[in-house]
Design an enzyme around this catalytic site. Sequence first.
Site, PDB file in Angstrom:
ATOM      1  CE  LYS A 211       3.174   6.957  12.622  1.00 21.33           C
ATOM      2  NZ  LYS A 211       2.261   6.894  11.467  1.00 21.33           N
TER       3      LYS A 211
ATOM      4  CD  GLN B 148      -1.117   7.057  10.640  1.00 19.19           C
ATOM      5  OE1 GLN B 148      -0.341   7.430  11.238  1.00 19.19           O
ATOM      6  NE2 GLN B 148      -1.343   5.850  10.266  1.00 19.19           N
TER       7      GLN B 148
ATOM      8  CG  ASP C   5       5.090   7.410   5.994  1.00 15.97           C
ATOM      9  OD1 ASP C   5       5.500   6.616   6.905  1.00 15.97           O
ATOM     10  OD2 ASP C   5       4.043   7.830   6.144  1.00 15.97           O
TER      11      ASP C   5
END
Length: 283
Positions: free
Chosen positions: A52, A96, A119
Site C-alpha cells: 500500500k 490493516q 476501505d
Amino acid sequence: MANIIDGKKISFEIKDEVKLQATELEKKGIQPCLAVILVGNDPASAVYVRNKKKACEYCNIKSLSYELEESTTEEELLELIDKLNNDKNCNGILVQLPLPSHIDENKVLLKILPEKDVDGFHPYNVGLLSIGKAVLKSCTPAGCIELLKRSGVEIEGKNCVVVGRSNIVGKPVGMLLTAENGTVTTCHSRTKNMVDFCRNADILVAAIGKPKYITGDMIKEGAVVIDVGINRGEDGKLCGDVDFESAEKKASFITPVPGGVGPMTIAMLMKNCVAACKSQNGL
Ligand code: NDP
C-alpha cells in the site's frame, strides 16, 4: 480458451489515472494523504501494508505509517484514530485487518470517520453502497466491477452469481452488480444445489476462500469468471477459489490468481484516497 483478464495491467491503468488526479490536486496546493495503521507482527499484513505504501508513492499520495506493538490496547488505537479523524491533512485512514484478538474490530471500524473510511467498511458507507450513492466503495468489490467494465463485459441483464456473502466481498459485490442492472443470486455454505446456480451464471464471482472449489463442469460455456479467492493450494502455490485449468476451457473471460482481482484492491484504495481528498476539499 478464455481471454485472460489482466488485473495487473488494469490496476496500473487505474493507478495512472489516480496519479494524474493527484498531480492536478498538487497544482492547487493539495496532496492526498493516507494513514495506514498496522497492529502486531502478522507477516502477511506487513506485506499488504508495504504494498500500500509503494502504491501511494507511485500515485503521488502521501502515506503516514503507524506500526504499533501487538500489545497496543484498544483504547490507544481508538485514540490514534481520533487524532487522525481530526487531522485536516489526513484524508484516508486504513486499519490493516485482522487485528489482535484483544481489540474489537467492529469498534475500531466504527471509529473511523465515514468520509475517511477509504476501505469502505463503515456501515454508513455500506448503506450508501446499498442505495447506489457511495463515494467510497469497498475496494475489492469495486475492483471486480472495474475488471468487468474495462474488459468490455456488459453486466446489464446478465445472470450474475456470487458465491460467498461476506461483508467485505460477497455482499458488496452483489450490491454493485445489482446497481449495474445485473440479476444477482448469492450462494453460500447453506445453498442447496449450488452447482445448478453456477451453471446458470453469465457472470460468476467466486469469493469463498476454498482452493479451486469451482471447477470447469460448474461453469456455463462462455461465462465470465471473476476469482476473488487467494489461497495456498496443496502444492503450496497461490491459487484462487476457481480451478483455473478446467475453468478457462469453458469461460469467455477469466481472472487468474495471482494477477487478477488481487492488484485491483490496492488500485481502488488509491482511487478512494483521491476521492476522499477531493470531497473533503469541496472539489
Ligand atoms: P469469508 O470466509 O468471510 O466468506 C466466505 C464465504 O464463502 C461465506 O459467505 C461462506 O458462506 C461461503 N462459503 C464457504 N464455503 C462454501 C461452500 N462450500 N459453498 C458455498 N459457499 C461457501 O471470506 P472472504 O469473503 O473474506 O474472502 C473470500 C476469499 O477472497 C478468500 O480466499 C480471501 O482470501 C479472498 N480475498 C481476496 C481479496 C483480494 O484482494 N483479492 C480481498 C479479500 C478477500 P457462509 O456465509 O454460509 O459461511
